[in-house]
Design a protein around this motif. Sequence first.
Motif, PDB file in Angstrom:
ATOM      1  N   GLU A   1      -0.884  21.063  26.264  1.00  0.00           N
ATOM      2  CA  GLU A   1      -1.608  19.836  25.935  1.00  0.00           C
ATOM      3  C   GLU A   1      -3.031  20.109  25.461  1.00  0.00           C
ATOM      4  O   GLU A   1      -3.570  19.351  24.655  1.00  0.00           O
ATOM      5  N   ALA A   2      -3.631  21.178  25.964  1.00  0.00           N
ATOM      6  CA  ALA A   2      -5.026  21.448  25.609  1.00  0.00           C
ATOM      7  C   ALA A   2      -5.352  22.922  25.763  1.00  0.00           C
ATOM      8  O   ALA A   2      -4.749  23.630  26.580  1.00  0.00           O
ATOM      9  N   ILE A   3      -6.321  23.367  24.958  1.00  0.00           N
ATOM     10  CA  ILE A   3      -6.861  24.718  25.051  1.00  0.00           C
ATOM     11  C   ILE A   3      -8.387  24.604  25.129  1.00  0.00           C
ATOM     12  O   ILE A   3      -8.937  23.509  25.155  1.00  0.00           O
ATOM     13  N   SER A   4      -9.062  25.727  25.145  1.00  0.00           N
ATOM     14  CA  SER A   4     -10.521  25.735  25.284  1.00  0.00           C
ATOM     15  C   SER A   4     -11.210  25.869  23.938  1.00  0.00           C
ATOM     16  O   SER A   4     -10.777  26.641  23.075  1.00  0.00           O
ATOM     17  N   GLY A   5     -12.318  25.139  23.786  1.00  0.00           N
ATOM     18  CA  GLY A   5     -13.119  25.267  22.580  1.00  0.00           C
ATOM     19  C   GLY A   5     -13.834  26.597  22.474  1.00  0.00           C
ATOM     20  O   GLY A   5     -14.428  26.902  21.446  1.00  0.00           O
ATOM     21  N   ALA A   6     -13.763  27.417  23.516  1.00  0.00           N
ATOM     22  CA  ALA A   6     -14.377  28.748  23.460  1.00  0.00           C
ATOM     23  C   ALA A   6     -13.669  29.646  22.453  1.00  0.00           C
ATOM     24  O   ALA A   6     -14.282  30.559  21.895  1.00  0.00           O
ATOM     25  N   CYS A   7     -12.381  29.394  22.227  1.00  0.00           N
ATOM     26  CA  CYS A   7     -11.597  30.160  21.251  1.00  0.00           C
ATOM     27  C   CYS A   7     -10.504  29.244  20.719  1.00  0.00           C
ATOM     28  O   CYS A   7      -9.467  29.071  21.361  1.00  0.00           O
ATOM     29  N   MET A   8     -10.729  28.682  19.551  1.00  0.00           N
ATOM     30  CA  MET A   8      -9.845  27.646  19.027  1.00  0.00           C
ATOM     31  C   MET A   8      -9.680  27.839  17.516  1.00  0.00           C
ATOM     32  O   MET A   8     -10.636  27.658  16.750  1.00  0.00           O
TER      33      MET A   8
ATOM     34  N   GLN B   1      -8.891  33.151  32.969  1.00  0.00           N
ATOM     35  CA  GLN B   1      -9.704  31.971  33.228  1.00  0.00           C
ATOM     36  C   GLN B   1      -8.847  30.708  33.156  1.00  0.00           C
ATOM     37  O   GLN B   1      -7.758  30.710  32.589  1.00  0.00           O
ATOM     38  N   GLY B   2      -9.373  29.634  33.697  1.00  0.00           N
ATOM     39  CA  GLY B   2      -8.587  28.409  33.796  1.00  0.00           C
ATOM     40  C   GLY B   2      -8.487  27.586  32.533  1.00  0.00           C
ATOM     41  O   GLY B   2      -7.570  26.793  32.389  1.00  0.00           O
ATOM     42  N   GLY B   3      -9.421  27.708  31.589  1.00  0.00           N
ATOM     43  CA  GLY B   3      -9.459  26.779  30.470  1.00  0.00           C
ATOM     44  C   GLY B   3      -8.601  27.121  29.273  1.00  0.00           C
ATOM     45  O   GLY B   3      -8.399  26.283  28.404  1.00  0.00           O
ATOM     46  N   GLY B   4      -8.089  28.344  29.196  1.00  0.00           N
ATOM     47  CA  GLY B   4      -7.357  28.761  28.008  1.00  0.00           C
ATOM     48  C   GLY B   4      -6.066  28.016  27.779  1.00  0.00           C
ATOM     49  O   GLY B   4      -5.665  27.766  26.641  1.00  0.00           O
ATOM     50  N   ARG B   5      -5.402  27.637  28.837  1.00  0.00           N
ATOM     51  CA  ARG B   5      -4.176  26.818  28.762  1.00  0.00           C
ATOM     52  C   ARG B   5      -4.258  25.788  29.872  1.00  0.00           C
ATOM     53  O   ARG B   5      -4.468  26.118  31.036  1.00  0.00           O
ATOM     54  N   ARG B   6      -4.119  24.549  29.517  1.00  0.00           N
ATOM     55  CA  ARG B   6      -4.263  23.497  30.518  1.00  0.00           C
ATOM     56  C   ARG B   6      -3.571  22.219  30.068  1.00  0.00           C
ATOM     57  O   ARG B   6      -3.268  22.037  28.885  1.00  0.00           O
ATOM     58  N   ALA B   7      -3.331  21.382  31.030  1.00  0.00           N
ATOM     59  CA  ALA B   7      -2.885  20.027  30.747  1.00  0.00           C
ATOM     60  C   ALA B   7      -4.121  19.140  30.678  1.00  0.00           C
ATOM     61  O   ALA B   7      -5.181  19.494  31.184  1.00  0.00           O
ATOM     62  N   VAL B   8      -3.979  18.005  30.030  1.00  0.00           N
ATOM     63  CA  VAL B   8      -5.114  17.085  29.933  1.00  0.00           C
ATOM     64  C   VAL B   8      -5.451  16.557  31.326  1.00  0.00           C
ATOM     65  O   VAL B   8      -4.570  16.069  32.042  1.00  0.00           O
ATOM     66  N   PRO B   9      -6.711  16.647  31.737  1.00  0.00           N
ATOM     67  CA  PRO B   9      -7.104  16.134  33.062  1.00  0.00           C
ATOM     68  C   PRO B   9      -7.231  14.606  33.048  1.00  0.00           C
ATOM     69  O   PRO B   9      -8.331  14.054  32.975  1.00  0.00           O
TER      70      PRO B   9
END
Length: 296
Positions: free
Chosen positions: A172-179, A123-131
């Motif tokens: 820079e950011a991860i998902s609050g679904a698993c933090m 999925q896209g949200g697990g590792r991301r840069a700040v939008p």
Amino acid sequence: MISVVVVNYNAGSLLAACVGEALSQADEILVIDNASKDSSIEDCELQFAKEPRLKVIRNETNLGFAAACNIGFTQAMGEFVLFLNPDCRLDEGAVSALLQPLQANTTVGMVGGLLVNPDGSEQGGGRRAVPTPWRAFVRATGLSRFASRWPKLFFDFHLHKQPLPDRPIEVEAISGACMLVKREAVVDVGLWDEGYFLHCEDLDWCMRFRQKGWKILFVPSARVTHVLGACSRSHPVFVEWHKHKGMMRFYRKFFRYQYPGILMWLVAMGVWLRFGLVATYYTAKRARRALERGRD
């Protein structure tokens, strides 16, 4: 000690499945229920009636995700607290994989795992840069297709399109679904911002962790299956409203004075235009289904 905080809202049978997996990997589980109308809480309590490590806290109204997370954190006993969505299933050893780099480095305050769809795709949200507003503008206008030629200028904030790393990496950011977070870091940074009702509160927390000097890691060996959107399908327009409202709060809070007013105006216009289109789509879809049921 590891505590798991699960915020529940009409998760159905997914809640008990989530709790069951988490119990095998943590010391306590706190389920914070935001006034669910289904039987998810009752079914979970019945299934784990003899489990002393499970604590259920029922809110009389839906307080939102951030507020419920804060209730869970203040009640949790663990030095490490894992925020986990009820539509997530932890793979065996996932919590241990998350914990290892968090304990190994005193500058790391937050880690997240590899979020995968039920079919195994990332999925896209697990590792991301700040939008950031610029990155959002680039993505909305399709300019991200020029990222291969000018990567710094037209960078796409979704990192799941990049090759999966073979070790934990800073993001820079991860998902609050698993933090998974350190209590020490939360004491330094502060709790979740309850000004967000649903969505973007995780981005906010990631920004604040980094502003305080805490590193955020993505741990690819910690695999978590996430049934994305399973708890929000019954009220899609409500969810989309808070998602877009949360994004505007995020932009105003962190970028209002960093970008030209014209760009912020264009981004705001794009955010609400997108909401209008999405809301129209879901409303039309619902009306079509109602019409089809009427014909039957």
